[in-house]
Design a protein around this motif. Structure first.
Motif, PDB file in Angstrom:
ATOM      1  N   UNK B  12       7.666   3.643  -7.777  1.00  0.00           N
ATOM      2  CA  UNK B  12       6.341   3.513  -6.717  1.00  0.00           C
ATOM      3  C   UNK B  12       5.730   2.277  -6.729  1.00  0.00           C
ATOM      4  N   UNK B  13       4.521   2.251  -6.600  1.00  0.00           N
ATOM      5  CA  UNK B  13       3.671   0.833  -6.609  1.00  0.00           C
ATOM      6  C   UNK B  13       2.744   0.869  -7.634  1.00  0.00           C
ATOM      7  N   UNK B  14       2.657  -0.748  -7.987  1.00  0.00           N
ATOM      8  CA  UNK B  14       1.499  -1.109  -8.961  1.00  0.00           C
ATOM      9  C   UNK B  14       0.769  -2.052  -8.516  1.00  0.00           C
ATOM     10  N   UNK B  15      -0.575  -2.076  -8.682  1.00  0.00           N
ATOM     11  CA  UNK B  15      -1.485  -3.071  -8.055  1.00  0.00           C
ATOM     12  C   UNK B  15      -2.184  -3.510  -9.175  1.00  0.00           C
ATOM     13  N   UNK B  16      -2.647  -4.753  -9.127  1.00  0.00           N
ATOM     14  CA  UNK B  16      -3.330  -5.613 -10.264  1.00  0.00           C
ATOM     15  C   UNK B  16      -4.336  -6.634  -9.569  1.00  0.00           C
ATOM     16  N   UNK B  17      -5.457  -6.743  -9.756  1.00  0.00           N
ATOM     17  CA  UNK B  17      -6.360  -7.798  -9.217  1.00  0.00           C
ATOM     18  C   UNK B  17      -7.270  -7.936 -10.424  1.00  0.00           C
ATOM     19  N   UNK B  71     -12.089  11.971  12.743  1.00  0.00           N
ATOM     20  CA  UNK B  71     -10.668  11.782  13.189  1.00  0.00           C
ATOM     21  C   UNK B  71     -10.422  11.150  14.433  1.00  0.00           C
ATOM     22  N   UNK B  72     -11.401  11.158  15.479  1.00  0.00           N
ATOM     23  CA  UNK B  72     -11.273  10.597  16.846  1.00  0.00           C
ATOM     24  C   UNK B  72     -11.144   9.329  16.686  1.00  0.00           C
ATOM     25  N   UNK B  73     -11.708   8.427  15.651  1.00  0.00           N
ATOM     26  CA  UNK B  73     -11.710   6.912  15.578  1.00  0.00           C
ATOM     27  C   UNK B  73     -10.394   6.429  14.920  1.00  0.00           C
ATOM     28  N   UNK B  74      -9.463   5.647  15.523  1.00  0.00           N
ATOM     29  CA  UNK B  74      -8.413   5.488  14.751  1.00  0.00           C
ATOM     30  C   UNK B  74      -8.938   4.634  13.155  1.00  0.00           C
ATOM     31  N   UNK B  75      -8.290   4.933  12.286  1.00  0.00           N
ATOM     32  CA  UNK B  75      -8.566   4.426  11.093  1.00  0.00           C
ATOM     33  C   UNK B  75      -7.743   4.741  10.107  1.00  0.00           C
ATOM     34  N   UNK B  76      -7.768   3.993   8.642  1.00  0.00           N
ATOM     35  CA  UNK B  76      -6.991   4.013   7.762  1.00  0.00           C
ATOM     36  C   UNK B  76      -6.520   5.678   7.405  1.00  0.00           C
ATOM     37  N   UNK B  77      -7.198   6.456   7.760  1.00  0.00           N
ATOM     38  CA  UNK B  77      -6.986   7.763   7.406  1.00  0.00           C
ATOM     39  C   UNK B  77      -6.271   8.715   8.380  1.00  0.00           C
ATOM     40  N   UNK B  78      -6.084   8.137   9.507  1.00  0.00           N
ATOM     41  CA  UNK B  78      -5.166   8.667  10.612  1.00  0.00           C
ATOM     42  C   UNK B  78      -4.092   7.987  11.080  1.00  0.00           C
ATOM     43  N   UNK B  79      -3.769   6.726  10.658  1.00  0.00           N
ATOM     44  CA  UNK B  79      -2.588   5.976  11.203  1.00  0.00           C
ATOM     45  C   UNK B  79      -1.405   6.873  11.047  1.00  0.00           C
ATOM     46  N   UNK B  80      -0.448   6.491  11.790  1.00  0.00           N
ATOM     47  CA  UNK B  80       0.801   7.470  11.684  1.00  0.00           C
ATOM     48  C   UNK B  80       2.031   6.838  10.944  1.00  0.00           C
ATOM     49  N   UNK B  81       1.653   5.757  10.416  1.00  0.00           N
ATOM     50  CA  UNK B  81       2.843   4.952   9.249  1.00  0.00           C
ATOM     51  C   UNK B  81       1.941   3.886   8.645  1.00  0.00           C
ATOM     52  N   UNK B  82       2.694   3.519   7.726  1.00  0.00           N
ATOM     53  CA  UNK B  82       2.270   2.264   6.855  1.00  0.00           C
ATOM     54  C   UNK B  82       2.113   1.135   7.844  1.00  0.00           C
ATOM     55  N   UNK B  83       3.051   0.927   8.822  1.00  0.00           N
ATOM     56  CA  UNK B  83       3.260  -0.207   9.605  1.00  0.00           C
ATOM     57  C   UNK B  83       1.951  -0.029  10.535  1.00  0.00           C
ATOM     58  N   UNK B 113      -6.815 -13.305   2.569  1.00  0.00           N
ATOM     59  CA  UNK B 113      -5.496 -12.292   2.757  1.00  0.00           C
ATOM     60  C   UNK B 113      -5.478 -11.385   2.072  1.00  0.00           C
ATOM     61  N   UNK B 114      -4.619 -10.536   2.435  1.00  0.00           N
ATOM     62  CA  UNK B 114      -4.520  -9.150   1.841  1.00  0.00           C
ATOM     63  C   UNK B 114      -3.118  -8.543   1.518  1.00  0.00           C
ATOM     64  N   UNK B 115      -3.300  -7.647   0.230  1.00  0.00           N
ATOM     65  CA  UNK B 115      -1.913  -7.003   0.058  1.00  0.00           C
ATOM     66  C   UNK B 115      -2.395  -5.391   0.240  1.00  0.00           C
ATOM     67  N   UNK B 116      -1.478  -4.832   1.185  1.00  0.00           N
ATOM     68  CA  UNK B 116      -1.665  -3.389   1.629  1.00  0.00           C
ATOM     69  C   UNK B 116      -0.645  -2.587   1.038  1.00  0.00           C
ATOM     70  N   UNK B 117      -0.661  -1.510   0.448  1.00  0.00           N
ATOM     71  CA  UNK B 117       0.598  -0.799  -0.192  1.00  0.00           C
ATOM     72  C   UNK B 117       0.220   0.665   0.163  1.00  0.00           C
ATOM     73  N   UNK B 118       0.971   1.429  -0.021  1.00  0.00           N
ATOM     74  CA  UNK B 118       0.911   2.929  -0.194  1.00  0.00           C
ATOM     75  C   UNK B 118       1.941   3.828   0.508  1.00  0.00           C
ATOM     76  N   UNK B 119       1.698   4.918   0.798  1.00  0.00           N
ATOM     77  CA  UNK B 119       2.564   5.997   1.458  1.00  0.00           C
ATOM     78  C   UNK B 119       1.871   6.994   2.183  1.00  0.00           C
ATOM     79  N   UNK B 120       2.746   7.321   3.301  1.00  0.00           N
ATOM     80  CA  UNK B 120       2.044   8.236   4.329  1.00  0.00           C
ATOM     81  C   UNK B 120       3.322   9.279   4.278  1.00  0.00           C
ATOM     82  N   UNK B 121       2.827  10.411   4.521  1.00  0.00           N
ATOM     83  CA  UNK B 121       3.823  11.564   4.285  1.00  0.00           C
ATOM     84  C   UNK B 121       4.926  11.293   5.326  1.00  0.00           C
ATOM     85  N   UNK B 122       6.259  11.505   5.145  1.00  0.00           N
ATOM     86  CA  UNK B 122       7.196  11.402   6.171  1.00  0.00           C
ATOM     87  C   UNK B 122       7.948   9.901   5.963  1.00  0.00           C
ATOM     88  N   UNK B 123       7.122   8.932   5.123  1.00  0.00           N
ATOM     89  CA  UNK B 123       7.837   7.695   4.887  1.00  0.00           C
ATOM     90  C   UNK B 123       7.862   7.351   3.391  1.00  0.00           C
TER      91      UNK B 123
END
Lengths: 245, 245
Positions: B12-17, B71-83, B113-123
């Motif tokens: 999986x993923x591990x993050x540290x800051x 849900x009607x506004x595009x946001x981190x919680x409703x994007x279709x993929x991590x891309x 700068x940012x590091x973005x990581x995670x997983x969305x079901x299907x990917x």
């Protein structure tokens, strides 16, 4: 960039420098960044350089010309102390950068830093860091080494393993480990590496060596250190992480 | 500065800051640089930030506001993929930096700068490095981790000890060693450290921890690594140096 280190121990001084210069990623060359001057029995001086190659070469050429002009011209060969030697080098650095940077323009592109070390009879060994502005600082027991160029990758091991009582053999090993970490992480630092030792109160050049990819000891250190790090890492304890249900 | 790492393994993923922010050397504060969003069972997203604090906070606030608008506004919680998530974050970064930098002036001071990581079901799990310009790159098996901020000190050990098959326990140890090297060399990176684990295909936040000076495991690693390095260094072979007569 560049990576150079000057390190002071009770045994004397040890210097190491890489040899890569680059103007862009596709224009790299090999130039030694280490210069020495000595008057056996009286003085031995080492100068390491980082920064704009035109600036560092001009500084070295001017210092050489002063020496060739003989005893009446102030030069590296007749300064009364290492402090006066650092002032002399600093003034040449100032002169070169000032003459290159067009009026009113920033001089960053022509910038260069130097590590100067050695010994003149009547003094102990001394080590200086000379800034592009021509001023300088001297190493002390608290800060017994200077790095110029790409100093970050190789610093953690220097901080941890340096010991004022270490032998030249240990100090060489330490420098090779520090350089190996830098070489593995940064393309702008490249083999071969130049090494110069100065044994305190010898007033003559000590052993000098050049380490390239095929140098058996460099290979031993480079491979050995990777393995040693991995096994040291493996032996560190792990924290048990609770993943809950 | 800052130091943050996002690392991808088969588990999986591990993050540290780190948590230090500074405006000059005499104005330091503690701010978490790690933010998470999750919809258990469907997605889990982690964002690490480095750079201008006003910029990174504005980016996080805008992302939060989008989420709260439903849900009607595009946001981190409703994007279709991590891309698509990386594109969304990138566009917010662009917007914030553009609105802060006065016309015609360089935006370097407001950079982040940012590091973005995670997983969305299907990917599968995915990890991105988002530039101040809003574009981004994705981690691969060749480059399985991203660092932002003061990345140089802690890179050599990451390069050498990373293994795609390592456990989260090993990965945590690796990150703590990398951070410890950085903390020991650079004042602008400071304790405590935030850690977040995401176990692949769990679609929920994994273990989270904060490591400060008194955390027993952090102390064990910090002291243990110094000792391990020194003893590994001592065991490396020495070259016999010939000093001649």
């Amino acid at each position: 960039m560049t990576y150079c280190v000057g390190l002071k121990t009770r045994k004397g001084l040890i210097f190491m420098s890489d040899t890569r210069t680059n103007a862009g990623l596709d224009n790299i060359s090999t130039f030694s960044k280490m210069r020495t001057w000595s008057n056996p029995g009286e003085r031995m001086i080492v100068l390491l350089s980082a920064g704009n190659l035109a600036t560092t070469q001009a500084v070295a050429s001017l210092l050489e010309e002063q020496v060739r002009q003989g005893v009446d011209t102030p030069s590296l060969m007749n300064t009364g102390s290492m402090f006066q030697t650092a002032r002399l080098v600093g003034s040449v650095v100032q002169e070169v950068i000032r003459s290159t940077a067009p009026v009113g323009q920033t001089s960053d592109a022509f910038s260069a830093s130097f590590i100067l070390g050695g010994q003149i009879r009547g003094e102990t060994t001394r080590l200086f860091y000379i800034y592009p502005e021509g001023n300088f600082i001297e190493a002390s027991t608290d800060t017994p080494f200077f790095q110029i160029g790409e100093h970050k990758y190789g610093k953690p091991i220097l901080v941890r393993a340096y010991d004022a009582d270490m032998s030249f053999e240990e100090a060489l090993k330490l420098l090779l480990v520090s350089f190996d970490s830098t070489l593995k992480s940064n393309l702008s630092v490249g083999l071969p590496l130049d090494m110069q030792i100065y044994a305190a109160d010898s007033f003559k050049p000590g052993p000098r060596d050049r380490f390239d990819r095929n140098h058996p000891y460099f290979k031993e250190i480079s491979d050995g250190w990777s393995d040693a790090l991995k096994s040291a890492f493996t032996r560190l304890p792990s924290l048990t992480i609770d993943f809950g249900s």
